[in-house]
Write a protein that holds these residues in place. Structure first.
Motif, short mmCIF file in Angstrom:
data_model
loop_
_atom_site.label_atom_id
_atom_site.label_comp_id
_atom_site.label_asym_id
_atom_site.label_seq_id
_atom_site.Cartn_x
_atom_site.Cartn_y
_atom_site.Cartn_z
N LEU A 135 36.52 36.66 -23.73
CA LEU A 135 37.14 36.23 -22.48
C LEU A 135 38.45 35.47 -22.71
CD1 LEU A 135 36.74 35.94 -19.39
CD2 LEU A 135 35.55 33.81 -19.83
N LEU A 182 40.60 30.65 -15.79
CA LEU A 182 39.76 30.41 -16.95
C LEU A 182 40.17 31.13 -18.24
CD1 LEU A 182 37.39 28.56 -17.24
CD2 LEU A 182 35.86 30.50 -16.82
N ASP A 237 31.81 23.70 -13.89
CA ASP A 237 32.70 24.09 -12.79
C ASP A 237 32.23 25.39 -12.16
OD1 ASP A 237 34.32 21.92 -13.12
OD2 ASP A 237 35.74 22.95 -14.44
N MET A 238 31.77 26.31 -13.02
CA MET A 238 31.35 27.61 -12.52
C MET A 238 30.14 27.48 -11.60
SD MET A 238 33.37 29.96 -13.42
CE MET A 238 32.41 31.42 -13.04
N GLU A 258 31.68 37.77 -3.45
CA GLU A 258 33.12 37.53 -3.57
C GLU A 258 33.89 38.83 -3.73
OE1 GLU A 258 33.95 34.42 -6.37
OE2 GLU A 258 32.33 33.18 -5.57
N ARG A 267 31.22 13.76 -11.12
CA ARG A 267 30.42 14.26 -12.23
C ARG A 267 30.04 13.05 -13.08
NH1 ARG A 267 33.03 19.51 -14.88
NH2 ARG A 267 32.57 20.40 -12.86
N VAL A 283 33.03 36.74 -15.74
CA VAL A 283 33.41 35.99 -16.93
C VAL A 283 32.18 35.57 -17.75
CG1 VAL A 283 35.48 35.10 -15.80
CG2 VAL A 283 33.43 33.69 -15.85
N LEU A 284 31.00 35.85 -17.20
CA LEU A 284 29.77 35.42 -17.87
C LEU A 284 28.95 36.61 -18.37
CD1 LEU A 284 28.65 32.76 -15.24
CD2 LEU A 284 29.86 32.32 -17.39
N ASP A 285 28.29 36.41 -19.51
CA ASP A 285 27.40 37.44 -20.04
C ASP A 285 26.09 37.48 -19.29
OD1 ASP A 285 28.84 38.71 -21.93
OD2 ASP A 285 28.33 37.30 -23.54
N LEU A 334 31.77 25.41 -17.58
CA LEU A 334 30.50 26.00 -17.16
C LEU A 334 29.96 25.25 -15.94
CD1 LEU A 334 29.15 28.39 -18.35
CD2 LEU A 334 27.76 26.91 -19.80
N PHE A 342 29.53 32.39 -21.56
CA PHE A 342 30.84 33.02 -21.41
C PHE A 342 30.94 34.28 -22.25
CE2 PHE A 342 32.28 28.64 -20.25
CZ PHE A 342 32.70 28.95 -18.96
N LYS A 343 31.64 35.26 -21.74
CA LYS A 343 31.86 36.48 -22.52
C LYS A 343 32.67 36.14 -23.76
CE LYS A 343 31.20 40.03 -19.18
NZ LYS A 343 31.78 40.63 -17.98
N ALA A 361 33.96 24.63 -6.88
CA ALA A 361 35.33 24.92 -7.32
C ALA A 361 35.41 26.23 -8.10
CB ALA A 361 35.84 23.76 -8.17
N ALA A 362 34.27 26.88 -8.29
CA ALA A 362 34.23 28.05 -9.16
C ALA A 362 35.27 29.10 -8.81
CB ALA A 362 32.83 28.66 -9.11
N SER A 363 35.33 29.47 -7.56
CA SER A 363 36.22 30.59 -7.22
C SER A 363 37.68 30.21 -7.39
CB SER A 363 35.95 31.08 -5.80
OG SER A 363 36.27 30.07 -4.90
N MET A 364 37.94 28.89 -7.28
CA MET A 364 39.31 28.43 -7.44
C MET A 364 39.74 28.50 -8.91
SD MET A 364 40.73 24.73 -6.28
CE MET A 364 39.84 23.75 -7.45
N LEU A 365 38.80 28.19 -9.80
CA LEU A 365 39.15 28.06 -11.21
C LEU A 365 38.96 29.35 -12.00
CD1 LEU A 365 37.52 24.58 -11.90
CD2 LEU A 365 39.91 25.09 -11.41
N LYS A 366 38.14 30.24 -11.44
CA LYS A 366 37.74 31.44 -12.16
C LYS A 366 38.94 32.20 -12.73
CE LYS A 366 35.90 34.45 -9.58
NZ LYS A 366 34.98 34.85 -8.50
N GLN A 421 32.34 21.82 -19.67
CA GLN A 421 32.82 21.38 -18.34
C GLN A 421 33.16 22.57 -17.45
OE1 GLN A 421 35.69 18.28 -17.87
NE2 GLN A 421 35.27 17.47 -19.91
N LEU A 450 24.46 32.20 -14.30
CA LEU A 450 24.45 30.76 -14.46
C LEU A 450 23.54 30.20 -13.37
CD1 LEU A 450 25.95 28.64 -16.18
CD2 LEU A 450 27.66 28.57 -14.36
N ARG A 486 42.33 25.02 -0.91
CA ARG A 486 42.47 25.65 -2.22
C ARG A 486 41.15 26.28 -2.66
NH1 ARG A 486 44.95 21.27 -5.92
NH2 ARG A 486 44.43 22.73 -7.55
N PHE A 498 40.19 17.80 -4.34
CA PHE A 498 41.19 18.82 -4.04
C PHE A 498 41.06 19.23 -2.59
CE2 PHE A 498 37.49 20.69 -6.12
CZ PHE A 498 37.11 21.68 -5.23
N ARG A 505 24.49 32.44 -10.33
CA ARG A 505 25.83 32.98 -10.15
C ARG A 505 26.05 34.11 -11.14
NH1 ARG A 505 31.21 32.21 -8.72
NH2 ARG A 505 30.56 30.98 -6.94
N LEU A 561 46.25 22.44 -14.17
CA LEU A 561 45.85 21.49 -13.12
C LEU A 561 46.33 20.08 -13.46
CD1 LEU A 561 42.29 22.52 -11.94
CD2 LEU A 561 44.54 23.18 -11.10
#
Lengths: 206, 772
Positions: free
Chosen positions: B545, B152, B139-140, A171, A88, A46-48, B137, B541-542, B144-149, B135, A51, A100, A96, A42, B161
């Protein structure tokens, strides 16, 4: 399989993909349950660095999909109807509504239609465009719903013969998830880049 | 009197009426709040009930269902309707299942650390942050990634949530396409109105607003909008009552006019005869408009009904005219008796004033003023207008025979005894309960409407209308603290299945003390930055951020705690405001409950908190209210009866003659009670009010029959007048008795029966000149 094939052939609507794409989609159909291993990279703002995760995708028939992650952490996401349940290790399950997570809805739609060999269902939710290079092909799926398209600009499924090899989900905000499927999953580099992965998917790299 | 002065008098009278009318149109404010027709509350629970009837969160809730189309279209209609209504201040809360995080207004977003219970059990330290980031990470890498992004950078611990989960109703319908659906495939919404539930006019405006917002949605054509809830019911009942009263009023007016034309065969008499009642009505309304800030619509409707008695005055005058006698001479002969009748009726209506109910007091002012004005107009104005010569009704064909028939009926002196015994026996053996305590029984709702309401309420998990949990404290914050304190007890009740779910005020806003405790746990910016840097070290993560997160924590740390008043500017705060009520020297929190299975289980909670937390049974409170109200009316009636006896005895200057007037009245009243009870009708307040009206009419019959002069012509005139009066009353109230509205039916049936019994018993018990 033959049944699915016939179904795919007989149910053509105005929005249905071109006959060539139809034939290809029909040939992709698998009887449920169908499982395949995956490795996902991915790329996100938000990531350097990307992932990477891997596990198994399973279509359990109808609108039931299960996505199991083995690395880096064990986790299962199950979609049944409108509900997504995430389990998890060491945590209580969280669920959910599918509405959503539009990304997930699109994934479900495309995945179920592909594994079902159901070209007309695919044609309902996406504009389908097929591109062939010899044995290799790419199906570009663009969501027809403008609201969905804002979130997911398109999905590209790459394959060879009757085997899909990759799913690339682009996306709206520029983030991308690239899933290597089946045998290709084992080939995920430890530090992937988009270019390397696209080359893997389209067969430009061995 | 010659023509010219008569015309002048008529003109002056009409001008006066016109002026009264102008005065009314300028001062009269008509209210529609049904509560002014309910008894005045005395206990704290009853007071709360009266405030809650109409203004509580439960009664302002409308249940909305959309059907008649495929699911996807219904879902988009539900989204569209909710979006459109949320823009209007008339609807503080609209929920349809699509929980949007915008429910917590942007300006309060940083308060999430004070609102969420996370910090109660954990510290915001490096290990906590590291665990949370790991956690995220995961999620990413999950679906659910696009929902939470997007959340963040501002909210890496996902407090929003957690709050969303806390604020989502425990029991909610199935969600499809992001909105609630019933098991029958209807899209469901809950809409809270600004308007009070029992203010039909305001509710009608709110409901029309929903309908037009729905109609304006693209694609709504062909879909069906179904509404339910207390506010909707009050609109339906109001419209239905008004419609029936209108139809019945129109028919009985025509019948009444025909009856008078047949009886007097003179259009002039008919027109002039209407003037006293018109005068009474206008004078009554004018005085009421001057005395009260707002006049209730029901007062006007009932007032005109009760004023029907006044129509007797001109009828008596018209019937009692002899050939050759001037109208003035006739009225002089009648006046002592008419005056007695008017005074007695006014005394009876005074009982309404003593009831202490706003609406009934208005009714008393209206009817007493109206009766006096109509009576005086009949005595001092009408005779000057009537034609010099009139047909003597004593010559009406058949009347003499009818009078002979009545005269020849056996009238034994012991007659009252069997009548009284029969009434007593009927009352004793009557089935069912004597009194109707249930206010709801008076609201005529079609059963299918009630079933729909129960079904939607069940599917939506909408609160019970019957029970409320009351939390009482010195101030609003005290209520919140109390609510927090009892949360564990309530959880135990929930676990024990004493109830299905509850909505406590502290669910939306913790007390100031709790917020301060959480605030104290928030690290300062330097410490947070340091901890975050440690936690971020091994993640992709950056690095910068989470700057929005750091500034939100800083804001939450230094902000004044969130109070209900400040919170009220957001939709959720509105919801909280509806639950907190300032009651002068204290505040109460009203927690809505659903699915109460064991009301007794709350007793220990109530005992533990010293009564500060208690279950309010609205049904019980309303029933006790009605019972108390009835006691007051009965007491007032007893006083009125004594006054009536004194007045009649004084006017007739003989207890024996008073007996001949009062005994038939009393017996007839008990016969009405007995017949209604034998028919299985439990008595409501409206029956009592109607008995008083019937008593007023019966008094006239008895007074006039008692005054037998021995002149056969005069006897015939009396009979004529009484028959016209009885028929007109039967016409008006008999029509009401057929109404489908319980209130109108109660009045119609009681008065019709009353008029019939009063007539029969008073004619049978009248002393007869020819036999004495």
């Amino acid at each position: 399989m033959t049944m699915l094939l016939m179904l795919a052939w007989t149910t053509s609507s105005p929005a249905a993909p071109a006959p060539d794409a139809n034939a290809l989609i029909a040939s992709l159909g698998r009887p449920a349950p169908a499982r395949t291993s995956f490795a996902e990279a991915r790329f996100s703002s938000v990531l350097d660095k990307p992932l990477v995760s891997s596990g198994e995708l399973a279509w359990l028939g109808q609108d039931q999909l299960e996505r199991r992650v083995d690395t880096p952490h064990k986790e299962t996401a199950a979609i049944a109807g409108d509900k997504v349940t995430q389990t998890r290790e060491g945590k209580s399950p969280r669920s959910f509504s599918l509405s959503r997570a539009p990304q997930l809805k699109v994934l479900l739609d495309s995945f179920v239609a592909l594994l079902g060999g159901d070209a007309s269902r695919l044609g309902e939710a996406f504009t389908v465009q097929l591109d062939r290079h010899g044995e290799h092909w790419s199906l570009a799926l663009t969501p027809t719903d403008a609201k969905v398209a804002k979130q997911i600009s398109r999905i590209v499924v790459d394959g060879q013969g009757t085997e899909p090899r990759c799913m690339r989900m682009e996306e709206g905000d520029g983030d991308t998830a690239i899933d290597l499927l089946g045998p290709l999953a084992a080939k995920m580099p430890s530090e992937p880049t988009r270019e390397v992965l696209v080359a893997l998917c389209t067969g430009a790299a061995p | 009197m010659r023509f010219a002065p008569r015309a002048a008098l008529l003109a002056a009278w009409l001008v006066c009426l016109g002026l009264l009318y102008l005065l009314i149109t300028h001062t009269l404010v008509v209210g529609t709040d049904l509560r002014s027709f309910m008894p005045a509350p005395t206990t704290p629970d009853q007071k709360l009930l009266m405030d809650q009837v109409g203004e509580g969160p439960g009664s302002r809730l409308l249940l909305v269902a959309i059907d008649g189309m495929p699911e996807a279209q219904l879902a988009s209609l539900s989204h569209g309707l909710a979006a459109s209504l949320r823009k209007q201040p008339a609807y503080p809360q609209v929920v349809n299942g699509d929980f949007d995080l915008a429910a917590l207004d942007g300006q309060f977003l940083f308060y999430r650390y004070l609102l969420s219970p996370t910090l109660d059990t954990t510290a915001m330290d490096a290990p906590f942050l590291a665990d949370q980031l790991q956690q995220r990470l995961d999620d990413m890498a999950s679906p659910a990634a696009s929902m939470l992004k997007s959340l963040l950078p501002r909210d890496p611990t996902l407090e929003l949530l957690k709050l969303a989960e806390r604020w989502t109703p425990a029991k909610s319908p199935e969600v499809k396409d992001g909105v609630w659906f019933s098991s029958k495939g209807e899209a469901l919404l809950l809409v809270q109105t600004q308007a009070a539930g029992f203010d039909p006019e305001a509710q009608e405006a709110a409901i029309n607003g929903i309908r037009s917002a729905f109609a304006a949605l693209p694609g709504s054509h062909g879909a069906h909008l179904l509404l339910s809830g207390p506010g909707y019911f009050s609109v339906v009942v109001n419209a239905q009552t008004r419609h029936e009263a209108d139809v019945i009023g129109r028919i009985s007016t025509i019948g009444f006019i025909l009856l008078l034309l047949v009886a007097y065969r003179s259009v002039t008499s008919l027109l002039f005869g209407a003037l006293p009642v018109a005068t009474g009505g206008l004078a009554g309304i004018a005085v009421m408009a001057l005395c009260f800030r707002e006049v209730h619509g029901i007062t006007l409707a009932f007032g005109f009904t009760l004023l029907g008695v006044a129509q007797e005055y001109p009828i008596r005058l018209l019937s009692h005219r002899r050939a050759g006698e001037t109208a003035l001479a006739s009225v002089r002969g009648l006046w002592p008796l008419l005056m007695t009748a008017i005074a007695s009726a006014c005394i009876a209506y005074l009982a309404f004033y003593a009831s202490g109910v706003g609406g009934l007091q208005q009714l008393a002012v209206f009817t007493i003023t109206g009766l006096l004005a109509a009576g005086l107009a009949t005595r001092y104005l009408l005779p000057h207008l009537l034609p010099e010569r009139a047909r003597d009704v004593a010559t009406t064909p058949g009347l003499a025979r009818l009078r002979t028939f009545f005269d020849e009926l056996p009238r034994p002196r012991w007659l009252p005894v069997p009548i009284a015994l029969a009434a007593a026996a009927m009352l004793y053996f009557a089935p069912g309960s004597f009194w109707e305590n249930n206010l709801a029984a008076l609201t005529p709702l079609p059963t299918d409407m009630l079933m729909t309401d129960a079904r939607l309420r069940g599917e939506l998990g909408a609160p019970d209308v019957r029970y409320l949990l009351v939390l009482q404290a010195r101030d609003a914050d005290g209520v919140l603290a109390l609510s927090e304190r009892v949360e564990p007890d309530i959880d135990r009740l929930l676990a024990g299945k004493a109830l299905d779910s509850v909505e406590l005020p502290s669910r939306y806003l913790p007390s100031a003390a709790t917020q301060k405790a959480r605030q104290a746990k928030l690290p300062d910016t330097a410490a947070l930055e340091a901890m975050l840097a440690t936690a971020l070290k091994d993640t992709p993560f950056k690095k910068d951020l989470f700057a929005p997160f750091i500034s939100d924590v800083a804001a939450a740390r230094s902000a004044p705690v969130l109070t209900p008043e400040r919170f009220a500017s957001s939709p959720l705060g509105q919801r909280l405001s509806a639950m907190l009520v300032n009651r002068g020297d204290h505040w109460v929190g009203l927690a809505t409950l659903s699915g109460v299975h064991d009301a007794d289980a709350f007793a220990s909670l109530s005992a533990k908190t010293g009564g500060a937390v208690r279950l309010l049974d609205l049904k019980e409170a309303s029933e006790s209210l009605v019972a108390e109200y009835r006691t007051r009316i009965l007491k007032a009636l007893a006083v009125a009866t004594l006054l009536l006896i004194a007045t009649i005895a004084f006017a007739l200057r003989s207890f024996r003659r008073a007996w001949h007037v009062l005994a038939p009245m009393t017996l007839a009243t008990f016969m009405v009670l007995a017949v209604e009870r034998v028919a299985g009708i439990p008595l409501s307040l409206f029956h009592l009010v109607s008995l008083i009206l019937a008593g007023g009419l019966g008094l006239h019959y008895a007074l006039f029959f008692e005054r037998d002069t021995g002149d056969p012509d005069e006897q015939r005139r009396t009979l004529h007048a009484t028959i016209v009066c009885v028929l007109s009353a039967l016409l008006v109230f008999g029509m009401l008795a057929w109404s489908s509205i319980p209130v109108l039916r109660a009045i119609g049936l009681t008065v019709s029966l009353g008029v019939a019994f009063h007539f029969c018993i008073s004619i049978l018990m009248a002393p007869h000149a020819s036999k004495e």
